[in-house]
Design a protein around this motif. Structure first.
Motif, PDB file in Angstrom:
ATOM      1  N   ARG A 101      16.902  85.638  43.561  1.00 49.05           N
ATOM      2  CA  ARG A 101      17.852  84.865  42.767  1.00 49.05           C
ATOM      3  C   ARG A 101      19.215  85.538  42.876  1.00 49.05           C
ATOM      4  O   ARG A 101      19.303  86.764  42.896  1.00 49.05           O
ATOM      5  CB  ARG A 101      17.418  84.791  41.296  1.00 49.05           C
ATOM      6  N   HIS A 102      20.260  84.720  42.965  1.00 50.00           N
ATOM      7  CA  HIS A 102      21.601  85.317  43.048  1.00 50.00           C
ATOM      8  C   HIS A 102      22.646  84.363  42.486  1.00 50.00           C
ATOM      9  O   HIS A 102      22.407  83.163  42.314  1.00 50.00           O
ATOM     10  CB  HIS A 102      21.934  85.723  44.492  1.00 50.00           C
ATOM     11  N   SER A 103      23.811  84.921  42.198  1.00 46.21           N
ATOM     12  CA  SER A 103      24.966  84.141  41.767  1.00 46.21           C
ATOM     13  C   SER A 103      26.164  84.529  42.610  1.00 46.21           C
ATOM     14  O   SER A 103      26.232  85.640  43.146  1.00 46.21           O
ATOM     15  CB  SER A 103      25.263  84.380  40.279  1.00 46.21           C
ATOM     16  N   GLU A 104      27.112  83.585  42.741  1.00 50.27           N
ATOM     17  CA  GLU A 104      28.337  83.814  43.511  1.00 50.27           C
ATOM     18  C   GLU A 104      29.504  83.255  42.702  1.00 50.27           C
ATOM     19  O   GLU A 104      29.478  82.077  42.324  1.00 50.27           O
ATOM     20  CB  GLU A 104      28.250  83.116  44.869  1.00 50.27           C
ATOM     21  N   PHE A 105      30.518  84.077  42.461  1.00 46.86           N
ATOM     22  CA  PHE A 105      31.590  83.714  41.541  1.00 46.86           C
ATOM     23  C   PHE A 105      32.926  84.170  42.097  1.00 46.86           C
ATOM     24  O   PHE A 105      33.050  85.291  42.602  1.00 46.86           O
ATOM     25  CB  PHE A 105      31.316  84.380  40.187  1.00 46.86           C
ATOM     26  N   ASN A 106      33.912  83.288  42.038  1.00 44.97           N
ATOM     27  CA  ASN A 106      35.265  83.649  42.447  1.00 44.97           C
ATOM     28  C   ASN A 106      35.941  84.392  41.294  1.00 44.97           C
ATOM     29  O   ASN A 106      36.257  83.788  40.262  1.00 44.97           O
ATOM     30  CB  ASN A 106      36.054  82.388  42.804  1.00 44.97           C
ATOM     31  N   PRO A 107      36.170  85.703  41.440  1.00 45.70           N
ATOM     32  CA  PRO A 107      36.695  86.485  40.314  1.00 45.70           C
ATOM     33  C   PRO A 107      38.188  86.325  40.075  1.00 45.70           C
ATOM     34  O   PRO A 107      38.701  86.781  39.052  1.00 45.70           O
ATOM     35  CB  PRO A 107      36.371  87.924  40.721  1.00 45.70           C
ATOM     36  N   SER A 108      38.905  85.671  40.991  1.00 49.68           N
ATOM     37  CA  SER A 108      40.350  85.547  40.830  1.00 49.68           C
ATOM     38  C   SER A 108      40.685  84.475  39.791  1.00 49.68           C
ATOM     39  O   SER A 108      40.106  83.380  39.816  1.00 49.68           O
ATOM     40  CB  SER A 108      41.015  85.179  42.157  1.00 49.68           C
ATOM     41  N   PRO A 109      41.658  84.749  38.907  1.00 48.42           N
ATOM     42  CA  PRO A 109      42.074  83.729  37.941  1.00 48.42           C
ATOM     43  C   PRO A 109      43.031  82.699  38.527  1.00 48.42           C
ATOM     44  O   PRO A 109      43.325  81.689  37.892  1.00 48.42           O
ATOM     45  CB  PRO A 109      42.775  84.546  36.847  1.00 48.42           C
ATOM     46  N   LEU A 161      34.648  86.803  46.676  1.00 40.82           N
ATOM     47  CA  LEU A 161      33.468  86.248  46.032  1.00 40.82           C
ATOM     48  C   LEU A 161      32.654  87.403  45.459  1.00 40.82           C
ATOM     49  O   LEU A 161      32.329  88.351  46.165  1.00 40.82           O
ATOM     50  CB  LEU A 161      32.633  85.455  47.042  1.00 40.82           C
ATOM     51  N   GLU A 162      32.347  87.307  44.182  1.00 41.03           N
ATOM     52  CA  GLU A 162      31.534  88.327  43.515  1.00 41.03           C
ATOM     53  C   GLU A 162      30.072  87.909  43.550  1.00 41.03           C
ATOM     54  O   GLU A 162      29.725  86.791  43.167  1.00 41.03           O
ATOM     55  CB  GLU A 162      31.998  88.511  42.072  1.00 41.03           C
ATOM     56  N   HIS A 163      29.220  88.826  44.020  1.00 38.18           N
ATOM     57  CA  HIS A 163      27.797  88.548  44.217  1.00 38.18           C
ATOM     58  C   HIS A 163      26.951  89.408  43.288  1.00 38.18           C
ATOM     59  O   HIS A 163      27.205  90.605  43.128  1.00 38.18           O
ATOM     60  CB  HIS A 163      27.425  88.847  45.680  1.00 38.18           C
ATOM     61  N   LYS A 164      25.938  88.789  42.668  1.00 41.94           N
ATOM     62  CA  LYS A 164      24.930  89.518  41.909  1.00 41.94           C
ATOM     63  C   LYS A 164      23.568  88.915  42.231  1.00 41.94           C
ATOM     64  O   LYS A 164      23.455  87.697  42.419  1.00 41.94           O
ATOM     65  CB  LYS A 164      25.201  89.425  40.406  1.00 41.94           C
ATOM     66  N   ASP A 165      22.536  89.766  42.326  1.00 41.09           N
ATOM     67  CA  ASP A 165      21.219  89.224  42.644  1.00 41.09           C
ATOM     68  C   ASP A 165      20.109  89.951  41.893  1.00 41.09           C
ATOM     69  O   ASP A 165      20.345  90.953  41.204  1.00 41.09           O
ATOM     70  CB  ASP A 165      20.970  89.244  44.160  1.00 41.09           C
ATOM     71  N   SER A 166      18.901  89.413  42.041  1.00 41.35           N
ATOM     72  CA  SER A 166      17.740  89.925  41.323  1.00 41.35           C
ATOM     73  C   SER A 166      17.238  91.251  41.876  1.00 41.35           C
ATOM     74  O   SER A 166      16.332  91.858  41.299  1.00 41.35           O
ATOM     75  CB  SER A 166      16.615  88.884  41.337  1.00 41.35           C
ATOM     76  N   LEU A 167      17.827  91.708  42.988  1.00 38.16           N
ATOM     77  CA  LEU A 167      17.504  93.042  43.506  1.00 38.16           C
ATOM     78  C   LEU A 167      18.317  94.122  42.789  1.00 38.16           C
ATOM     79  O   LEU A 167      18.100  95.314  43.013  1.00 38.16           O
ATOM     80  CB  LEU A 167      17.788  93.116  45.008  1.00 38.16           C
ATOM     81  N   GLY A 168      19.273  93.691  41.983  1.00 33.51           N
ATOM     82  CA  GLY A 168      20.167  94.639  41.318  1.00 33.51           C
ATOM     83  C   GLY A 168      21.454  94.870  42.071  1.00 33.51           C
ATOM     84  O   GLY A 168      22.262  95.718  41.685  1.00 33.51           O
ATOM     85  N   THR A 169      21.668  94.125  43.163  1.00 35.38           N
ATOM     86  CA  THR A 169      22.889  94.272  43.957  1.00 35.38           C
ATOM     87  C   THR A 169      24.054  93.597  43.249  1.00 35.38           C
ATOM     88  O   THR A 169      23.931  92.490  42.735  1.00 35.38           O
ATOM     89  CB  THR A 169      22.715  93.625  45.341  1.00 35.38           C
TER      90      THR A 169
END
Length: 232
Positions: free
Chosen positions: A100-108, A73-81
């Motif tokens: 605020r954050h997002s979570e995304f499965n990077p595998s195709p 799971l790929e994570h990005k957030d408003s802290l810059g992480t």
């Protein structure tokens, strides 16, 4: 006293790319008998389809723990992480005053399997924060491994609540024990496999609320992965 929460009686959300089972009330699923257990507010068993995920969204005043079972799971957030979470890794995000954050499965091609866990914090208005650590299989195999705690002891991630989270992977026939101090409570979740808890059988997806038990003995009927919360 041990009260089983059968896997099939949990709430469920299916929206194409997400298949999520809810041990406690969440989103459109509400069950007044299963809103929370002590400070444990959300325990979602999520399967995220390949190439899909949760877009950027807000949280506040919650301790959010992500435990990866398989996939990534790929994570990005408003802290810059920005990070990728893999099996054996634990992420702690303190939402506090707002994040605020997002979570995304990077595998195709491969789905991602995770537990998303929310605990109510010991106080509101905390400074938002993020932490991620890996716990090798050897540290979890046929033994409890502390992965989250109030004081970050033994290399665990730090959460702002009087609680502790342990994990183990048990080979068939092996067992682990854990004592609960007087006045403490436990929640055990079977991630994979089958076990008995103090002689009571539990299958994958089952949970168990524990009160007034001084010692817990978990024995694997087959290879199993277990999460245990020690709660005030």
């Amino acid at each position: 006293m041990i009260v089983r929460r059968p896997a099939g009686e949990r709430g469920r959300t299916q929206i194409g790319w997400l298949d999520s089972w809810h041990s406690f009330s969440f989103g459109d699923y509400y069950d007044p008998a299963h809103v929370e257990f002590r400070s444990l507010r959300v325990l979602n068993d999520d399967q995220v389809a390949a190439g899909q995920g949760f877009g950027m969204h807000p949280h506040r005043d919650m301790e959010i723990i992500t435990y990866m079972v398989s996939g990534a799971l790929e994570h990005k957030d408003s802290l810059g992480t920005g990070s990728v979470i893999r099996p054996g890794e634990v992420q702690r995000m303190s939402a506090g005053t707002g994040i605020r954050h997002s979570e995304f499965n990077p595998s195709p091609t491969e789905p991602a399997h995770l537990l998303q866990i929310w605990l109510t914090p010991e106080r509101r208005g905390l400074t938002p924060g993020y932490e991620q650590k890996a716990f090798p299989d050897a540290e979890r195999r046929n033994r409890w491994r502390l992965v989250a705690s109030r004081d970050g002891r033994d290399g665990s991630v730090t959460m702002h609540q009087d609680a502790a989270m342990y994990v183990t992977t048990l080979d068939a026939g092996n067992k682990v024990t854990r004592s609960l101090d007087r006045g403490r409570h436990g929640w055990l979740q079977v991630v994979r496999g089958a076990v008995t808890l103090n002689g009571q059988p539990l299958q994958a997806g089952d949970g168990a609320a524990v009160s007034d038990e001084s010692e817990l003995t978990v024995t694997a009927s087959e290879q199993a992965e277990i999460v245990l919360f020690d709660l005030a």
